[in-house]
Design a protein around this motif. Structure first.
Motif, PDB file in Angstrom:
ATOM      1  N   PRO A 469       0.828  -1.220   0.000  1.00 18.47           N
ATOM      2  CA  PRO A 469       0.000   0.000   0.000  1.00 18.47           C
ATOM      3  C   PRO A 469       0.855   1.259   0.000  1.00 18.47           C
ATOM      4  N   VAL A 470       2.088   1.147   0.527  1.00 19.62           N
ATOM      5  CA  VAL A 470       2.981   2.304   0.574  1.00 19.62           C
ATOM      6  C   VAL A 470       3.477   2.653  -0.833  1.00 19.62           C
ATOM      7  N   ARG A 471       3.928   1.620  -1.585  1.00 20.71           N
ATOM      8  CA  ARG A 471       4.456   1.858  -2.928  1.00 20.71           C
ATOM      9  C   ARG A 471       3.369   1.850  -3.996  1.00 20.71           C
ATOM     10  N   HIS A 472       2.159   1.437  -3.610  1.00 21.60           N
ATOM     11  CA  HIS A 472       1.087   1.274  -4.590  1.00 21.60           C
ATOM     12  C   HIS A 472       1.562   0.379  -5.737  1.00 21.60           C
ATOM     13  N   ALA A 473       2.185  -0.716  -5.359  1.00 24.68           N
ATOM     14  CA  ALA A 473       2.773  -1.602  -6.366  1.00 24.68           C
ATOM     15  C   ALA A 473       2.985  -2.989  -5.783  1.00 24.68           C
ATOM     16  N   PHE A 474       3.059  -3.967  -6.671  1.00 18.66           N
ATOM     17  CA  PHE A 474       3.530  -5.282  -6.281  1.00 18.66           C
ATOM     18  C   PHE A 474       5.052  -5.213  -6.133  1.00 18.66           C
ATOM     19  N   VAL A 475       5.565  -5.889  -5.115  1.00 20.93           N
ATOM     20  CA  VAL A 475       6.973  -5.705  -4.746  1.00 20.93           C
ATOM     21  C   VAL A 475       7.744  -7.023  -4.836  1.00 20.93           C
ATOM     22  N   GLN A 476       9.039  -6.916  -4.576  1.00 20.20           N
ATOM     23  CA  GLN A 476       9.953  -8.043  -4.783  1.00 20.20           C
ATOM     24  C   GLN A 476       9.635  -9.250  -3.912  1.00 20.20           C
ATOM     25  N   HIS A 477       9.408  -9.019  -2.638  1.00 23.23           N
ATOM     26  CA  HIS A 477       9.132 -10.134  -1.740  1.00 23.23           C
ATOM     27  C   HIS A 477       8.064  -9.734  -0.737  1.00 23.23           C
ATOM     28  N   GLU A 478       7.479 -10.708  -0.099  1.00 24.36           N
ATOM     29  CA  GLU A 478       6.352 -10.473   0.790  1.00 24.36           C
ATOM     30  C   GLU A 478       6.683  -9.480   1.900  1.00 24.36           C
ATOM     31  N   ASP A 479       5.708  -8.606   2.169  1.00 24.07           N
ATOM     32  CA  ASP A 479       5.803  -7.647   3.270  1.00 24.07           C
ATOM     33  C   ASP A 479       7.002  -6.726   3.128  1.00 24.07           C
ATOM     34  N   GLY A 480       7.447  -6.470   1.874  1.00 30.58           N
ATOM     35  CA  GLY A 480       8.573  -5.567   1.647  1.00 30.58           C
ATOM     36  C   GLY A 480       8.137  -4.341   0.875  1.00 30.58           C
ATOM     37  N   GLU A 481       9.099  -3.483   0.563  1.00 29.76           N
ATOM     38  CA  GLU A 481       8.809  -2.261  -0.183  1.00 29.76           C
ATOM     39  C   GLU A 481       9.708  -2.125  -1.416  1.00 29.76           C
ATOM     40  N   VAL A 482      10.538  -3.140  -1.689  1.00 29.39           N
ATOM     41  CA  VAL A 482      11.506  -3.062  -2.786  1.00 29.39           C
ATOM     42  C   VAL A 482      10.836  -3.457  -4.101  1.00 29.39           C
ATOM     43  N   LEU A 483      11.037  -2.658  -5.130  1.00 31.13           N
ATOM     44  CA  LEU A 483      10.496  -2.985  -6.454  1.00 31.13           C
ATOM     45  C   LEU A 483      11.435  -3.938  -7.183  1.00 31.13           C
ATOM     46  N   ASP A 484      10.860  -4.747  -8.058  1.00 28.44           N
ATOM     47  CA  ASP A 484      11.636  -5.747  -8.790  1.00 28.44           C
ATOM     48  C   ASP A 484      11.007  -5.937 -10.163  1.00 28.44           C
ATOM     49  N   ALA A 485      11.837  -5.899 -11.198  1.00 33.09           N
ATOM     50  CA  ALA A 485      11.322  -6.001 -12.568  1.00 33.09           C
ATOM     51  C   ALA A 485      10.719  -7.358 -12.879  1.00 33.09           C
ATOM     52  N   SER A 486      10.988  -8.362 -12.062  1.00 35.02           N
ATOM     53  CA  SER A 486      10.403  -9.680 -12.338  1.00 35.02           C
ATOM     54  C   SER A 486       8.882  -9.664 -12.263  1.00 35.02           C
ATOM     55  N   VAL A 487       8.310  -8.695 -11.557  1.00 34.18           N
ATOM     56  CA  VAL A 487       6.846  -8.641 -11.480  1.00 34.18           C
ATOM     57  C   VAL A 487       6.231  -8.249 -12.823  1.00 34.18           C
ATOM     58  N   LEU A 488       7.059  -7.814 -13.776  1.00 32.02           N
ATOM     59  CA  LEU A 488       6.547  -7.560 -15.123  1.00 32.02           C
ATOM     60  C   LEU A 488       5.929  -8.812 -15.740  1.00 32.02           C
ATOM     61  N   MET A 489       6.276  -9.969 -15.201  1.00 33.01           N
ATOM     62  CA  MET A 489       5.723 -11.210 -15.717  1.00 33.01           C
ATOM     63  C   MET A 489       4.288 -11.442 -15.263  1.00 33.01           C
ATOM     64  N   MET A 490       3.793 -10.665 -14.308  1.00 28.69           N
ATOM     65  CA  MET A 490       2.443 -10.918 -13.793  1.00 28.69           C
ATOM     66  C   MET A 490       1.374 -10.872 -14.889  1.00 28.69           C
ATOM     67  N   PRO A 491       1.311  -9.818 -15.706  1.00 32.28           N
ATOM     68  CA  PRO A 491       0.317  -9.833 -16.793  1.00 32.28           C
ATOM     69  C   PRO A 491       0.717 -10.766 -17.933  1.00 32.28           C
ATOM     70  N   LEU A 492       2.016 -10.934 -18.159  1.00 33.27           N
ATOM     71  CA  LEU A 492       2.453 -11.813 -19.243  1.00 33.27           C
ATOM     72  C   LEU A 492       2.091 -13.264 -18.951  1.00 33.27           C
ATOM     73  N   ALA A 493       2.095 -13.625 -17.666  1.00 32.67           N
ATOM     74  CA  ALA A 493       1.727 -14.987 -17.262  1.00 32.67           C
ATOM     75  C   ALA A 493       0.219 -15.133 -17.063  1.00 32.67           C
ATOM     76  N   LYS A 494      -0.530 -14.043 -17.311  1.00 31.82           N
ATOM     77  CA  LYS A 494      -1.993 -14.033 -17.200  1.00 31.82           C
ATOM     78  C   LYS A 494      -2.471 -14.202 -15.757  1.00 31.82           C
ATOM     79  N   PHE A 495      -1.644 -13.764 -14.822  1.00 31.10           N
ATOM     80  CA  PHE A 495      -2.060 -13.763 -13.415  1.00 31.10           C
ATOM     81  C   PHE A 495      -3.001 -12.601 -13.143  1.00 31.10           C
ATOM     82  N   ILE A 496      -2.725 -11.460 -13.781  1.00 31.62           N
ATOM     83  CA  ILE A 496      -3.513 -10.255 -13.574  1.00 31.62           C
ATOM     84  C   ILE A 496      -3.762  -9.607 -14.923  1.00 31.62           C
ATOM     85  N   ALA A 497      -4.881  -8.956 -15.081  1.00 33.65           N
ATOM     86  CA  ALA A 497      -5.189  -8.286 -16.347  1.00 33.65           C
ATOM     87  C   ALA A 497      -4.204  -7.142 -16.576  1.00 33.65           C
ATOM     88  N   PRO A 498      -3.727  -6.953 -17.800  1.00 29.79           N
ATOM     89  CA  PRO A 498      -2.736  -5.905 -18.063  1.00 29.79           C
ATOM     90  C   PRO A 498      -3.281  -4.496 -17.878  1.00 29.79           C
TER      91      PRO A 498
END
Length: 611
Positions: A469-498
């Motif tokens: 909620p702080v970063r308004h983003a999905f982050v690198q690991h649980e309960d953290g605040e660090v951003l990570d480019a691997s989450v770019l796979m979320m819509p590509l893997a069809k986990f979430i709508a783009p």
């Protein structure tokens, strides 16, 4: 500009060519890197992961090289013979123009395949050009002694484990443990040098000018015939086809394996310690390989790679951390011990030089999603998987259901301790979700209730603890605040709508924090220590993921501009290393399969979105 090879000590001359100043040739069993100065400074024989014969890219003095260049000041240009993996290096001198045609014939005949013939055909196309050749092998990464025997027009280099013969149409002479020659060609004249692995059933054999010309034509025909299978007719055909040709070069024909890269220890940062051996098969490449190959129409290569996965890799072959390893040898072997070669200084002094890869023993949960996704795609687009393959899939899914809820080393193979990485959770979700799809479509037996329960639990876990909620983003690991480019796979893997609001907010956050002129950093190692010293460049695969996520989000102008910018960071031949440095230089092992796979995917999907 005159290029001086590493073995020369002319004042002010560079001891190392930049990583990007190389082209690639190969015979589907091994490859050679040819510098823009005409020097082969990386070659392992007889396979990708064999000890090197030429490795001056890792040590200018002790690595060994095959130098072939004009003996007078020259400008050089390098290109591929159209639609092939035949490399041309041209030398422009005051009195003429010459060129070196480098290639390795591709053959299925066992004896000739074992020869691993490397042909260097030198031609003068205008005026006159003086050339020199110096062949200085240094076996076993420069650690094994060798002898040189001159037998007529043949030089035999023999070490305890490997022997090579060099035949030439010009007179060779010995120079200590090296062979050399100086010669001049006039317009229309040619010279040929052929380097063969010899021994057992493979005897030394010359390569006359007529044979070299015939082999050249046959090799050109092979590559053009192979590329003709491509169905891609989109906007970026030249770059996509070069990526496809590169992926084919990284294929080990006897098993169908595709190596992550054909080199070891090319640094992610000059002077840093992030130097790894990539001459193996990564499980996470599986889905990307099958997807890209099938999209382009190369069903034979996809089938061969799938056969490697199902024939050479069994769910029972893994380590204590799971039924699968994250990587395997090109023959399916599991033992990849890592060691440092202290006698080599590393590329531009970037030690250590490593062979083997200790990351093979890590726990990386994402590999299960990559593998099962590749099986799902192959079953959908190529041919139905067998009942035995389905049994293996069920075994893996059951393991994922039992073990997804644990920390691991993550997709980036960090050496800073295990964490609850979002990407690992995401790909566990993919593993189960794709297996459910496959079971439903084929009517295959499955524990549907358990699989759906685990899949949904992973989804809720990611949405609850992977969102900041702080970063308004999905982050690198649980309960953290660090951003990570691997989450770019979320819509590509069809986990979430783009176009999901949470995803669009994440995309904006990644753009602000990790994107620089279309280039994407994996993460900030200062904010998320990974157990290694130094910084790294932007990660090219992430940059192409970024393009694809922009396209899927409907931001087509941004996606197209980012993609076009990325293409400007390719080398002069259209090849990409793993990373791009601060001033646009290529960094890391070269060329990298993962990068070219993601380029193909981004080009395909962006072209389709643009209509």
């Amino acid at each position: 500009m005159t290029e001086t090879p590493p073995y020369q000590d002319a004042p002010g001359s560079p001891r190392y060519l930049p990583i990007a100043e190389h082209g690639l040739i190969g015979d589907l069993r091994t490859v050679a890197l040819v510098g823009s100065n005409g020097t082969i400074d990386w070659y392992c024989c007889p396979s990708f992961d064999s000890p090197s014969v030429f490795a001056s890219i890792l040590d200018a003095e002790r690595g060994g090289c095959f130098e072939l260049a004009a003996t007078v000041p020259a400008r050089t240009k390098q290109f591929y013979f159209p639609d092939t993996n035949v490399l041309i290096t041209r030398f422009f001198v005051e009195d003429g123009v010459g060129e070196v045609q480098d290639f390795m014939p591709v053959t299925e005949q066992c004896a000739e395949a074992d020869r691993h013939r490397l042909i260097r055909r030198v031609l003068c196309v205008r005026g006159t050009v003086p050339f020199r050749v110096r062949v200085a092998p240094r076996f076993d990464y420069g650690a094994a002694p060798h002898t040189l025997s001159m037998l007529g027009d043949t030089a035999i280099f023999a070490s305890p484990e490997l022997a090579l013969s060099l035949t030439s149409t010009v007179a060779l002479e010995s120079d200590g443990l090296d062979a050399r020659a100086d010669f001049k060609l006039s317009e229309g004249e040619a010279a040929v040098f052929a380097l063969d692995r010899v021994g057992d059933a493979v005897a030394p054999r010359g390569c006359a000018r007529t044979e070299a010309e015939s082999e050249f034509e046959a090799t050109v025909c092979y590559w053009r015939r192979w590329l003709h299978q491509s169905r891609y007719r989109g906007r970026w055909r030249e770059m996509v086809h070069r990526s496809a040709l590169t992926l084919k070069l990284l294929t080990y024909a006897p098993t169908g394996a595709i190596v992550a890269a054909p080199t070891t220890s090319l640094p992610e940062q000059l002077g840093g310690e992030r130097n790894w051996d990539y001459r193996y098969v990564w499980m996470r490449d599986a889905a990307f390989c099958v997807y890209a190959l099938l999209r382009l129409g190369f069903s034979g290569e996809a089938k061969a790679f799938m056969n490697f996965l199902t024939t050479h890799i069994s769910p029972g072959d893994g380590s204590a951390s799971g039924p699968l390893q994250i990587m395997y040898g090109i023959d399916g072997r599991t033992d990849l011990p890592e060691r440092e070669l202290g006698h080599l200084e590393g590329h531009q002094g970037s030690a250590p030089v490593r062979v083997g890869n200790a990351a093979a023993d890590q726990l990386q949960l994402d590999i299960y999603g990559a593998l099962i996704d590749s099986i799902y795609l192959y079953d959908k687009w190529a041919e139905p998987i067998s009942s035995d393959q389905w049994d293996d899939v069920c075994q893996l899914v059951e393991w994922v259901c039992d073990h997804w809820d644990q920390p691991d080393e993550g997709v980036w193979e960090t050496r800073g301790g295990r964490k609850n990485f979002l990407y690992s959770r995401l790909m566990c979700w993919v593993a189960i979700e794709r297996a459910i799809r496959l079971a439903n479509r084929r009517g295959l037996p499955a524990d549907h209730r358990r699989w759906r329960t685990s899949r949904d639990a992973i989804y809720r876990r990611i949405m609850d603890r992977g969102w900041s909620p702080v970063r308004h983003a999905f982050v690198q690991h649980e309960d953290g605040e660090v951003l990570d480019a691997s989450v770019l796979m979320m819509p590509l893997a069809k986990f979430i709508a783009p176009t999901d609001p949470k995803w669009l907010s994440t995309l904006d956050a990644l753009t602000d924090d990790l994107v620089s002129d279309s280039l994407v950093y994996r993460y900030d190692p200062q904010a998320s220590p990974d157990g290694l010293r130094g910084d790294e460049g932007t990660f090219s695969i992430c940059s192409f993921w970024y393009v694809e996520t922009l396209a899927r989000a409907g931001r087509l102008d941004e996606a197209r501009l980012a993609f076009e910018k990325m293409l400007t960071y390719a080398n002069h031949l259209g090849l990409f290393a793993e990373e791009i440095g601060r001033t646009g230089e290529q960094q890391g092992n070269f060329p990298q399969a993962f990068t070219h796979l993601s380029l193909i995917s981004a080009a395909f999907n962006l072209d389709r979105a643009l209509g």
